[in-house]
Design an enzyme around this catalytic site. Sequence first.
Site, short mmCIF file in Angstrom:
data_model
loop_
_atom_site.label_atom_id
_atom_site.label_comp_id
_atom_site.label_asym_id
_atom_site.label_seq_id
_atom_site.Cartn_x
_atom_site.Cartn_y
_atom_site.Cartn_z
N ASP A 141 29.38 91.72 35.81
CA ASP A 141 28.03 91.80 35.29
C ASP A 141 27.03 92.49 36.26
O ASP A 141 27.48 93.12 37.37
CB ASP A 141 27.44 90.67 34.51
CG ASP A 141 26.99 89.71 35.72
OD1 ASP A 141 27.09 89.71 36.74
OD2 ASP A 141 26.81 88.34 35.34
N ARG A 192 19.28 83.82 27.57
CA ARG A 192 18.84 84.38 29.03
C ARG A 192 17.91 85.73 28.78
O ARG A 192 18.66 86.57 28.37
CB ARG A 192 19.99 84.32 29.70
CG ARG A 192 19.28 84.92 31.43
CD ARG A 192 20.39 84.57 32.51
NE ARG A 192 21.41 85.41 32.42
CZ ARG A 192 22.63 85.41 33.39
NH1 ARG A 192 22.21 84.80 34.61
NH2 ARG A 192 23.79 86.30 33.26
#
Length: 538
Positions: A458, A175
């Site tokens: 996150d 990602r």
Amino acid sequence: MTDATTTMLDLPDGVEVTGELRPGYEDILSRPALELVATLHRALEPRRQERLAAREKVVQAVAEGQDLDFLPETAHVREDPSWRVADHAPGLVDRRVEMTGPTDRKMTINAMNSGARVWLADQEDANTPLWENVVEGPANLRDAALGTISFTSPEGKDYALSTTDHSQLPTIVVRPRGWHLDEKHVLVDGQRTSGSLVDMALYLAACAQPQLDAGKGPYFYLAKMEHHLEARLWNDAFVIAQEALGIPRGTIRATCLVETYPAAFQMEEILYELREHSAGLNAGRWDYLFSIIKTYRTRGADFVLPDRNAVTMTAPMMRAYTELLVRTCHKRGAHAIGGMAAFIPSRDEEVNEAAFEKVRADKQREAADGFDGSWVAHPGMVDTCREVFDEVLGERPNQVDTLREDVNVGAADLLDVKGTPGEVTETGLRANIDVAIQYLAAWLTGRGAVGIHNLMEDAATAEISRSQIWQWIHNGVKLADSGETVTRELVERLTAEVLASLPGEAADYRDATDTFLEVAVADDFADFLTVPAYERMP
């Protein structure tokens, strides 16, 4: 950069690297990699800037009273029954459990040994754009693809792959950073480059061939897109990169996270733009909530969300979003991947029992809805997720043939924020302050995945925490438990109280607190807190 370090790199014309060069960095910052960065930058940077500017126009239109809706100009794409995405790529046929995490060396090994079918190797929300991470992440992924990766901790513990048989290891899906983030350490013609394209280029140059040699391929998760033309930009980047590296067109595959509010109204168009490179869509729940707040922040009480932990996937608007995602993907032959189970197993068995029960229920809902797999943030959750999907899938690798033609979601269903149950409380406000500051303190030192209160947090966590606070202040929200109105002064007072309760010294959190308050109580809303935070990072 000094003359000594300059000589370590074979730099193409117009390319400058200003980050520190450590031993081995020249292998990742190779001439082919930097040539690809330069080619992509020169071809696509003007369009990237155009797309970022277009995002602001959407927010302005919403502020003026225009609601998000399915695009009339792309109705032909949605109504054409003939097109489908590319067939499933090697290593991406069965995705029933996907592990996520940053690309540091220890995490890379643990993820590859986790038993998951896919590892989302995260250079985005679970990572930070610290220069070392930008370069060392692709190096770790290269070594994992070659089967040579190992690591010895400062305590002397050795880590290595449990097998070098790639058929028994998770498929790596990287990602990259979103379109909005720059890379300040790599300049082309004097300009900062796109973090997205730097991450993609460094990975492809180092890892595309090893992945192909292993019988898989270079695969990506694409984050933070807000429009199908941003997907077209990615598709063009893939075409350029494949031609530059001499690999067949269509070798690259990408799964797009539908984690912004505008993207929820353009799912089919996003698949269409990437169809020869598409591997499906993912429901990115936390960033989705953040995007709801960001997009509709000026539209009053109807779009004010309750406490973060009160917003579950069973809320009407979230059910509409996830069911539409499954329906859309399977209509076009693409995988639908569910959301994150962020729980981290602890030594408290009572806490574990309650958390595993919630995770199992969440995954059962996803599997029953037709999702082909789902995410977990810790190796200890892999078995639970797999067991749930095994019960539904059996020997089938996926359930793309579950078309969900019973789903009929309209724009009003996606916009039904007011129908979300829950309250805004002082407890929730304190929790947002607590988590945002603890997370940012870690982020600024280079750690993007942080265990806080038994959850793996996150950047999406910090984004929704600070954006909720901004929204509550600017809408004069009254707290259900204390009766106080959320104001800047209240947030600053509670911030001081939260700081006093955190481990360590207040000085440990100074930069994090300043960054948090800069975006949480400001008059203007910052689109992404990671942008100003990045400027505080070396």
